[in-house]
Design a protein around this motif. Structure first.
Motif, mmCIF file in Angstrom:
data_model
loop_
_atom_site.group_PDB
_atom_site.id
_atom_site.type_symbol
_atom_site.label_atom_id
_atom_site.label_comp_id
_atom_site.label_asym_id
_atom_site.label_seq_id
_atom_site.Cartn_x
_atom_site.Cartn_y
_atom_site.Cartn_z
ATOM 1 N N VAL A 1 3.995 -2.764 -9.274
ATOM 2 C CA VAL A 1 2.901 -2.211 -8.472
ATOM 3 C C VAL A 1 1.680 -1.934 -9.344
ATOM 4 N N ARG B 1 0.567 -5.584 -10.783
ATOM 5 C CA ARG B 1 0.551 -6.589 -9.724
ATOM 6 C C ARG B 1 1.114 -7.936 -10.173
ATOM 7 N N GLU C 1 1.856 2.007 -3.504
ATOM 8 C CA GLU C 1 0.752 2.560 -4.293
ATOM 9 C C GLU C 1 0.516 4.028 -3.953
ATOM 10 N N GLN D 1 0.827 -1.212 0.000
ATOM 11 C CA GLN D 1 0.000 0.000 0.000
ATOM 12 C C GLN D 1 0.860 1.260 0.000
#
Length: 395
Positions: free
Chosen positions: A367, A370, A342, A339
């Motif tokens: 990222v 994925r 991101e 996270q």
């Protein structure tokens, strides 16, 4: 001493008032009036004999009336402004130039009373936002200017062009008889010669409506605006006003010299906040993330008690010139690490796990997509460099 202390308090209070008006985005006319009061108070304050003296110096053999060419620094500032705005890729732009001496000369030949020069100047400065009729109504209805004087001003301030307009005005029967206007037009003609040599004359427009509200400008003034706000599919037009501005202020620095010596100055500023608003709105429209870091890869762990392994790997990447980082927690959760990437825009994650250590590989995760692949540790640097060889663009 008591009188000086009282004056210092007045300067402080007036300075706070000026800053407050700027934060409130008060009118340029109101800010200008309060700045003038502040400068008068500072002038009364004079030099402080108890403090170290601040000595202004000009270059050795400096001769403003002789060898010094006043338009070279102005042309260089405009060149720098154009280079910066071009590199930012925020859209096509135009730099409008004028000269405060031309404005003052124009007001004089049009019949504007000396006492109304600055207030009429602030009205003219609104022409990039409202129509001439609205500006004229303000001059006549609110500021008491005679309608015929306003009409004469309108004949001038609605003109814009290049060096040909400068040459035309040099032959104007009224302006050519005004010393200030003639000096300003002469300097602008020279400026355009240098701008042509610098290869940026096509980006510059002589605009008689450009006034710039600040009273400390003494010569050339300029302001850069976006020609057409950059829009793409799904984007709203961006109205941000000028994105850069500047000018010459030969009398400002000398105000702080006890001897009142003249120190020629010219400068520019870039509207960083306005440029950020352009980029941010574009990213929001395209649903793209703003990268808040230059980090290329985050070194992450999939299990606990792998801090030492993360430190070893991040050190290897640093030694290879890779911009890498890791979270400072001893045992961060993998989800939290992903996270973080991101949120900050880090494009890659190098994941270490117990199985990866046994197999001699690193799991490299994209990222954005994925997708994950196992990369041999000795090949990791080359693979990261290959994936990050194309610079990411947020424009």
């Amino acid at each position: 001493m008591a009188d000086r202390a009282a004056l210092e308090d007045l300067v402080r209070v007036q300075g706070e008032r000026v800053r407050g008006l700027k934060q409130q985005k008060a009118s340029a006319e109101q800010i200008e009036e309060e700045v003038a009061k502040l400068l008068k108070l500072k002038a009364q304050l004079g030099p402080d004999e108890g403090k170290p003296k601040f000595v202004l110096k000009t270059p050795k053999d400096f001769d403003i009336a002789g060898q010094f060419d006043p338009m070279i620094p102005d042309a260089e500032c405009l060149k720098i402004m154009c280079e910066i705005l071009s590199s930012l890729q925020i859209g096509d732009f135009l730099v409008k130039v004028n000269d405060r001496r031309i404005l003052d000369g124009m007001f004089a030949v049009c019949g504007v009373p000396d006492s109304k020069f600055r207030t009429i100047c602030s009205s003219v400065d609104k022409l990039d936002k409202v129509s001439w009729e609205e500006v004229k109504n303000e001059m006549v209805g609110e500021k008491g200017l005679a309608p015929e004087v306003a009409d004469r001003i309108g004949d001038y301030v609605q003109q814009h062009g290049g060096v040909s307009l400068v040459e035309q005005l040099l032959q104007d029967p009224k302006l050519s008889q005004n010393k200030q206007a003639l000096e300003g037009l002469g300097d602008l003609k020279l400026l355009f010669e240098y701008l042509t040599l610098f290869g940026i004359a096509d980006k510059i427009s002589f605009d008689l409506s450009l006034a710039r509200g600040l009273d400390y400008y003494t010569g050339v003034i300029y302001e850069a605006v976006l020609l057409q706000p950059p829009t793409r599919a799904g984007e709203e037009p961006l109205g941000v006003g000028s994105v850069a501005a500047g000018g010459r202020y030969d009398g400002l620095v000398g105000m702080f010299d006890p001897k009142g010596r003249k120190v020629p100055c010219v400068g520019l500023s870039i509207g960083v906040e306005r440029i950020f608003s352009i980029v941010e709105q574009r990213l929001e429209a395209l649903e793209e993330k703003v990268r808040t870091t230059e980090t290329q890869v985050l070194v992450a762990s999939a299990q606990k008690k792998l801090l030492e392994e993360r430190l070893k790997l991040v050190s290897e990447l640093w030694d290879a010139g890779i911009k890498a980082e890791l979270l400072y927690k001893k045992n961060p959760k993998l989800l939290n690490q992903l996270q973080y990437c991101e949120e900050t825009g880090i494009p890659l994650v190098a994941i270490i796990g117990e199985q990866e250590l046994k197999d001699g590989v690193i799991k490299l995760r994209s990222v954005a997509s994925r997708e994950e692949v196992d990369v041999r540790r000795e090949d990791l640097v080359d693979e990261i460099k290959r994936r990050t060889s194309q610079p990411l663009c947020i424009c």
